[in-house]
Design a protein around this motif. Structure first.
Motif, short mmCIF file in Angstrom:
data_model
loop_
_atom_site.label_atom_id
_atom_site.label_comp_id
_atom_site.label_asym_id
_atom_site.label_seq_id
_atom_site.Cartn_x
_atom_site.Cartn_y
_atom_site.Cartn_z
N PRO A 184 0.80 -1.23 0.00
CA PRO A 184 0.00 0.00 0.00
C PRO A 184 0.83 1.27 0.00
CG PRO A 184 -0.12 -1.10 2.13
CD PRO A 184 0.55 -2.05 1.20
N ASN A 185 2.06 1.20 0.51
CA ASN A 185 2.91 2.39 0.53
C ASN A 185 3.31 2.84 -0.88
OD1 ASN A 185 3.00 2.72 3.38
ND2 ASN A 185 4.44 1.02 3.50
N ASP A 186 3.16 1.95 -1.86
CA ASP A 186 3.43 2.31 -3.25
C ASP A 186 2.26 3.03 -3.90
OD1 ASP A 186 5.90 1.10 -3.06
OD2 ASP A 186 5.25 -0.80 -3.94
N GLN A 187 1.13 3.07 -3.19
CA GLN A 187 -0.10 3.60 -3.78
C GLN A 187 -0.61 4.85 -3.07
OE1 GLN A 187 -2.56 0.30 -4.65
NE2 GLN A 187 -4.09 1.46 -5.78
N ILE A 188 -0.28 5.00 -1.82
CA ILE A 188 -0.79 6.10 -1.00
C ILE A 188 0.10 7.33 -1.12
CG2 ILE A 188 -1.12 6.85 1.40
CD1 ILE A 188 -1.98 3.95 2.02
N PHE A 189 -0.53 8.50 -1.33
CA PHE A 189 0.29 9.71 -1.43
C PHE A 189 -0.43 10.98 -0.98
CE2 PHE A 189 -2.00 9.34 -5.35
CZ PHE A 189 -2.30 10.63 -5.74
N LYS A 190 -1.71 10.92 -0.64
CA LYS A 190 -2.43 12.12 -0.20
C LYS A 190 -2.28 12.31 1.31
CE LYS A 190 -4.64 14.22 -2.79
NZ LYS A 190 -4.27 15.34 -3.68
N SER A 191 -2.71 13.46 1.81
CA SER A 191 -2.45 13.81 3.21
C SER A 191 -3.56 13.41 4.17
CB SER A 191 -2.19 15.32 3.33
OG SER A 191 -3.33 16.05 2.90
N ASN A 192 -4.72 13.00 3.65
CA ASN A 192 -5.75 12.46 4.53
C ASN A 192 -6.53 11.37 3.82
OD1 ASN A 192 -8.40 13.54 3.43
ND2 ASN A 192 -7.35 15.49 3.79
N PRO B 170 -2.97 9.00 5.96
CA PRO B 170 -2.91 7.56 5.65
C PRO B 170 -1.66 6.88 6.18
CG PRO B 170 -3.70 8.77 3.74
CD PRO B 170 -3.27 9.80 4.76
N HIS B 171 -0.56 7.60 6.25
CA HIS B 171 0.69 6.99 6.71
C HIS B 171 0.70 6.75 8.22
CE1 HIS B 171 2.62 7.09 2.81
NE2 HIS B 171 2.19 8.33 2.65
N ASP B 172 -0.32 7.27 8.91
CA ASP B 172 -0.46 6.99 10.34
C ASP B 172 -1.33 5.76 10.60
OD1 ASP B 172 1.11 9.15 11.05
OD2 ASP B 172 -0.58 10.54 11.15
N LEU B 173 -1.89 5.19 9.55
CA LEU B 173 -2.70 3.98 9.68
C LEU B 173 -1.79 2.76 9.83
CD1 LEU B 173 -5.29 4.61 6.80
CD2 LEU B 173 -5.64 5.01 9.25
N SER B 174 -2.35 1.68 10.35
CA SER B 174 -1.61 0.42 10.40
C SER B 174 -1.49 -0.14 8.99
CB SER B 174 -2.35 -0.58 11.29
OG SER B 174 -3.59 -0.97 10.67
N LEU B 175 -0.61 -1.12 8.81
CA LEU B 175 -0.44 -1.74 7.49
C LEU B 175 -1.77 -2.34 7.01
CD1 LEU B 175 1.28 -2.65 5.10
CD2 LEU B 175 1.96 -4.66 6.44
N SER B 176 -2.48 -2.99 7.91
CA SER B 176 -3.78 -3.56 7.57
C SER B 176 -4.76 -2.49 7.08
CB SER B 176 -4.38 -4.28 8.80
OG SER B 176 -5.73 -4.63 8.58
N GLU B 177 -4.80 -1.36 7.80
CA GLU B 177 -5.71 -0.28 7.42
C GLU B 177 -5.29 0.37 6.11
OE1 GLU B 177 -7.28 1.31 11.77
OE2 GLU B 177 -5.29 1.92 11.06
N LYS B 178 -3.98 0.48 5.89
CA LYS B 178 -3.50 1.04 4.61
C LYS B 178 -3.97 0.19 3.44
CE LYS B 178 0.78 3.17 6.35
NZ LYS B 178 2.26 3.11 6.30
N LEU C 120 -6.59 -1.75 3.36
CA LEU C 120 -8.04 -1.55 3.22
C LEU C 120 -8.34 -0.21 2.56
CD1 LEU C 120 -9.15 -2.92 6.71
CD2 LEU C 120 -9.61 -3.99 4.50
N LEU C 121 -7.54 0.80 2.89
CA LEU C 121 -7.71 2.12 2.27
C LEU C 121 -7.48 2.04 0.77
CD1 LEU C 121 -8.08 5.19 2.37
CD2 LEU C 121 -5.66 5.38 2.97
N CYS C 122 -6.45 1.33 0.35
CA CYS C 122 -6.17 1.19 -1.08
C CYS C 122 -7.30 0.46 -1.80
CB CYS C 122 -4.85 0.48 -1.29
SG CYS C 122 -3.41 1.46 -0.82
N ILE C 123 -7.86 -0.53 -1.14
CA ILE C 123 -9.01 -1.24 -1.73
C ILE C 123 -10.18 -0.28 -1.89
CG2 ILE C 123 -10.74 -3.03 -1.30
CD1 ILE C 123 -8.50 -4.68 0.02
N ALA C 124 -10.44 0.53 -0.86
CA ALA C 124 -11.52 1.51 -0.94
C ALA C 124 -11.28 2.51 -2.06
CB ALA C 124 -11.67 2.24 0.40
N SER C 125 -10.02 2.92 -2.24
CA SER C 125 -9.68 3.91 -3.26
C SER C 125 -10.02 3.40 -4.66
CB SER C 125 -8.19 4.25 -3.20
OG SER C 125 -7.88 4.84 -1.95
N VAL C 126 -9.77 2.11 -4.89
CA VAL C 126 -10.05 1.53 -6.21
C VAL C 126 -11.55 1.24 -6.36
CG1 VAL C 126 -9.62 -0.46 -7.70
CG2 VAL C 126 -7.73 0.64 -6.50
N VAL C 127 -12.17 0.75 -5.32
CA VAL C 127 -13.61 0.48 -5.37
C VAL C 127 -14.39 1.75 -5.67
CG1 VAL C 127 -15.62 -0.17 -3.97
CG2 VAL C 127 -13.55 -1.57 -3.89
#
Length: 264
Positions: free
Chosen positions: A84-92, A132-140, A142-149
């Motif tokens: 997920p760290n390869d996909q996340i880049f926004k501040s919230n 997003p970078h303050d989330l756990s790996l599991s939450e990150k 899930l966040l990436c899945i939500a972003s694509v969905v």
């Protein structure tokens, strides 16, 4: 929805990563399995247009991936990366999920609605303002899945979706997959979690050294012990347990085996 013909790919001459792949995909939920280095992630990146074939072609609907940019393909196919760290880049969190829909020029109100629904599905609706970078790996993940969905594409590829997930996280992902199935979307996954494959995917494709060595109904695939062994893949634990108990059937879930035991 997808047709792959005579597809081959190599990062360097003389070392093929994929060789002569011929596959067609309808809306059946599909898992692609195999050991590390089998070519699974490379294949997913090619479907997304991030890599181009040196031989053969990929058609996504009527679009030839060879002649289409990844940005254009983003309207029809979404990919959740393994890391997920390869996909996340926004501040919230909310902006992260809104980025894709807004770049597809989806109406702002509809994009916000889709984002909130997706975040609700993965249990992150109460963390909209978090970095997003303050989330756990599991939450990150899930966040990436939500972003694509939230992008509402017809095809979604999940690369190792259950990494770092506990039971609750896996159940959320399972729920997302079932929701997408009801919406007639094609969900594909690259995964090492055979139990998750058995419980959630209709079709399974086995890759070994860049070639398809097995493709079919998931129950049939997990019954082919010798071919799976060739690919260094073990069937789900419950499938192996059923065999050790002497049953001829191929069990995919605990419930199936328990029901068989009850009737015996």
């Amino acid at each position: 929805m997808i047709k792959v013909s005579n597809l081959s790919f190599s990062y360097q001459e003389g070392s093929s990563i994929l060789s002569n792949i011929n596959l067609e995909f309808d809306r059946s939920h599909t898992a692609i399995i195999g050991q590390n280095g089998a070519g699974k992630t490379t294949f997913a990146k090619m479907l997304k247009g991030l890599l181009k074939p040196y031989q053969g072609e990929i058609l996504i609907g009527s679009q030839n991936v060879q002649n289409t940019t990844a940005a254009e393909l983003a309207k029809v196919i979404g990919l959740v990366f393994q890391n997920p760290n390869d996909q996340i880049f926004k501040s919230n969190v909310l902006d992260e999920v809104l980025f894709g829909p807004l770049n597809l020029r989806i109406d702002k109100d509809i994009a916000k609605l889709n984002a909130m629904k997706a975040l609700e599905m993965v249990g992150l609706r109460d963390k909209l303002d978090m970095n997003p970078h303050d989330l756990s790996l599991s939450e990150k993940k899930l966040l990436c899945i939500a972003s694509v969905v939230a992008m509402d594409t017809d095809i979604i590829i999940l690369d190792e979706p259950t990494i770092a997930q506990d039971h609750k996280g896996k159940e959320m992902i399972r729920s997302v997959i079932q929701s997408l199935k009801k919406q007639k979307k094609l969900v594909m996954t690259i995964i090492h979690d055979m139990e998750f494959v058995a419980e959630n995917f209709d079709r399974t494709i086995v890759l070994n050294e860049g070639k398809v060595i097995l493709d079919g109904d998931t129950r049939h695939v997990f019954s082919q012990k010798d071919i799976l062994k060739q690919a260094h893949v073990e069937p789900p634990g419950i499938t192996q347990l059923g065999e050790k108990l002497g049953y001829q059937e191929t069990f995919l879930t605990v419930e199936e085996l328990v029901e068989k035991q009850r009737k015996s």
